[in-house]
Each structure stands twice: as structure tokens, then as C-alpha cells.
Enzyme design. Structure first.
Site, PDB file in Angstrom:
ATOM      1  NE  ARG A 235      12.271  77.382  -4.431  1.00 24.08           N
ATOM      2  CZ  ARG A 235      13.468  77.410  -5.023  1.00 24.08           C
ATOM      3  NH1 ARG A 235      13.542  77.481  -6.342  1.00 24.08           N
ATOM      4  NH2 ARG A 235      14.582  77.374  -4.317  1.00 24.08           N
ATOM      5  CG  ASP A 259      13.129  74.469 -14.476  1.00 25.06           C
ATOM      6  OD1 ASP A 259      13.964  75.055 -13.748  1.00 25.06           O
ATOM      7  OD2 ASP A 259      13.284  73.285 -14.855  1.00 25.06           O
ATOM      8  CD  GLU A 264      10.263  71.398  -8.119  1.00 22.75           C
ATOM      9  OE1 GLU A 264      11.377  71.089  -7.682  1.00 22.75           O
ATOM     10  OE2 GLU A 264      10.007  72.507  -8.588  1.00 22.75           O
ATOM     11  CG  HIS A 282      13.893  72.699  -9.776  1.00 22.61           C
ATOM     12  ND1 HIS A 282      13.265  72.899  -8.566  1.00 22.61           N
ATOM     13  CD2 HIS A 282      14.747  73.732  -9.890  1.00 22.61           C
ATOM     14  CE1 HIS A 282      13.734  73.980  -7.991  1.00 22.61           C
ATOM     15  NE2 HIS A 282      14.633  74.515  -8.774  1.00 22.61           N
TER      16      HIS A 282
END
Ligand code: 8YV
Length: 316
Positions: A235, A259, A264, A282
Site C-alpha cells: 500500500r 505499484d 491513487e 496498482h
């Protein structure tokens, strides 16, 4: 014999289309946007007995309180850091997630991000496409993965899958967890700063949530050092993102493969400009096969709940 009315279920946030379609075959599905005004939910929505959500949306206490008949939250994700678990438990609301079915794909992406970052694959791709190589530019020499000390922050199912993938090439695999993993083949390091100090690469594979927030801070990045690389498939909240940007800009670490991000889908502009950073939107579990398997596991949990059977993957 009268048919019973389909159970009302809230789809919280835009669900994976296959999952949404299968839910609609089983239940009376009501779409509720993640930023909906929960004080204005129509009466038929407030009758919902189940809610389906996913990693980045989760289920805050407010949505649980807005649905007084809620009995279960089915998550299309393994991470449940955006779910108020204590509130669910206090109110007798079950919670399920999707562990195991996504472990291999997330581990694969972590290893892919490691190689892409250490070997400058994305930057070199851009250089070739821009015609710079044809005009005589020479790519920089890169670091290497083989023989390096790989530090895994969080040796859970995904961390262990990453370790197994890197065992044949790593110089050493070491890890930090809140407590040692019984019978692990890898060396446990009790302090995360010491893990960084003893590693060439840190792969962040820990669960998200308040207890892991900014676990990777400026001190840990400095301990990793100027030749060090960090990969995050966990995360964004687990890394102090401002400290990461500064460490990369000041070359106090060599590179990052990311990622996941704090806000986000918004990624810090500074990271976009850095050739030593590889950015992914992600994508850890984002394969056709795994997303279907995750959806089928959400559905299996809800089918079991509706039939009064034991849940397959309960968190609460
Ligand atoms: C997302 C993830 O849930 O499983 C998790 O915790 O972070 C991902 O699999 C997936 O992108 C669906 O939103």
C-alpha cells in the site's frame, strides 16, 4: 409457493464487470458511489443486507451505519485496510476478503518491478523509442539483481511467494515481520532499519493499515543507502511518500519500483520525471485469471452467507 424477493446488496464503488454481472444474477444490486451522500440513500438501498467493495474503497463506519440491516461485507481484495474492522466487529458485520488467489500474480509483479527498476528497463525502452539510441546515445550501466541481499518487509503469503521466486538468484534473503515466521528459511531481522542497512533491495509486502503507516520513513531509506532500491506492491501508505521523493531526488537511494501510491490514481509529479523510478497503476492482481478468481471467491462467500453456510475466507 411465493418466490422470496432477491436480497438487496450494495455495490460500493465501480465493481469489476464480471463480478457485478454475477451479483445481479443473484441479488437485487444497488450501485452506490464511493463518494455518495450517505444521508440521502433511497429507502430500498438502506434495506441492503450485504455490501461488496474493494481495496481502494473499502467500507468506512459511515457506510455501515447508513445500512442498518447490513450483515456482511464482501471485499474484492486481499487488503482490508480501508474497512473499519473494529466497527464491523462491534456491529456483528462479517467481512470476507480474497487471499491466496492473487498471491502469485502480486509476487510476479513485485519481481518484475524489481528487475525493471534495477536494470533500467523502462528508461531504456523510452530511450530507444525516442530515437536516442539510434542517434548514438549510450544507455547507462545498471545495477544487478543476481547476488544481491533482498530484504522483504512483511513475510506473509505474498512476501513468502516473492522470496521463493528470488531464492535462486539472491545473495541472501532476509526479512522483517512483527514476529519471526516459524520454520522460515530466511533470516529474521527484528528492526526494520537494520533490515534496510543489511539489504541491497527492500521489497515492501506488508499489509496496509494504521500500524504500518509510514513504516518506511527517511531513516529507513537512508539505511538502505545510495545503491539501494525499494519496491512497493503493498500500500502506498506504508512508505512516507515525501521522504521517498526526497531520497530519490537527492540520490540517497538509487531507485524505486512502485505499484501503489498514497493518493491513487494521483502520483507525485516529481516521480513522473525520474528515470530511476518505475511506475505501475496498482496492477498487482490485475490479470484476467486472477480477477475472475477473486470475483468467484467474493461470490462463493456471499453464496455461503445467503445459504447460512460457513464463510470461506472470513476476516471478521
Ligand atoms: C485491488 C489489492 O484490490 O487485493 C488487494 O488488496 O490491492 C488489489 O487486488 C484490486 O486492484 C481491486 O481493486
Amino acid at each position: 409457493m411465493t418466490d422470496t424477493a432477491p436480497i438487496p446488496v450494495v455495490a460500493f464503488g465501480p465493481l469489476y464487470p464480471y463480478l457485478n454481472g454475477e451479483l445481479e444474477r443473484r441479488f437485487a444490486v444497488h450501485q452506490v458511489a464511493a463518494d455518495a451522500d450517505l444521508s440521502a440513500l433511497p429507502p430500498e438501498v438502506r434495506e441492503a443486507r450485504a455490501l461488496v467493495s474493494f481495496g481502494s474503497v473499502g467500507a468506512p463506519a459511515a457506510i455501515m451505519d447508513a445500512l442498518p440491516k447490513l450483515e456482511i461485507i464482501g471485499l474484492f481484495s486481499v487488503g482490508y485496510d480501508k474497512v473499519d474492522i473494529d466497527h464491523a466487529r462491534t456491529n456483528g458485520i462479517r467481512v470476507t476478503n480474497t487471499p491466496d488467489v492473487l498471491t502469485d500474480d502480486v509476487a510476479d509483479l513485485a519481481v518484475g518491478l524489481l528487475y525493471a527498476t534495477v536494470r533500467n528497463i523502462a528508461a531504456n525502452d523510452r530511450m530507444v523509442r525516442a530515437g536516442d539510441w539510434a542517434r548514438g546515445a549510450k544507455p547507462s550501466l545498471s545495477g544487478r539483481v543476481t547476488g544481491q541481499r533482498i530484504g522483504i518487509l512483511g513475510l506473509g503469503r505474498i512476501g513468502q511467494a516473492i522470496a521463493r521466486r528470488l531464492e535462486p538468484v539472491a545473495g541472501e534473503i532476509l526479512y522483517h515481520n512483527r514476529r519471526p515466521v516459524m520454520d522460515s528459511d530466511y533470516r529474521y531481522v527484528a528492526d526494520p532499519i537494520d533490515l534496510a542497512r543489511q539489504s541491497d533491495v527492500i521489497i515492501v509486502a506488508t499489509s496496509g493499515g494504521p500500524e504500518a503507516r509510514k513504516l518506511v520513513d527517511a531513516a529507513m531509506l537512508d539505511a538502505l543507502g545510495a545503491e539501494g532500491v525499494i519496491v512497493n506492491i503493498s500500500r502506498g501508505s506504508v512508505i512516507d511518500e515525501e521522504a521517498l521523493v526526497a531520497a530519490l531526488a537527492e540520490k540517497r537511494i538509487a531507485g524505486a519500483g512502485l505499484d501503489v501510491f498514497v493518493d491513487e490514481p494521483h502520483v507525485p509529479e516529481a516521480l513522473m520525471a525520474m528515470d530511476q523510478v518505475v511506475l505501475q497503476p496498482h496492477q498487482g492482481s490485475a490479470t484476467v485469471a486472477t480477477r475472475k478468481a477473486m470475483a468467484d471467491l467474493v461470490l462463493a462467500n456471499l453464496d455461503a452467507w445467503a445459504a447460512g453456510q460457513p464463510l470461506l475466507t472470513p476476516v471478521v
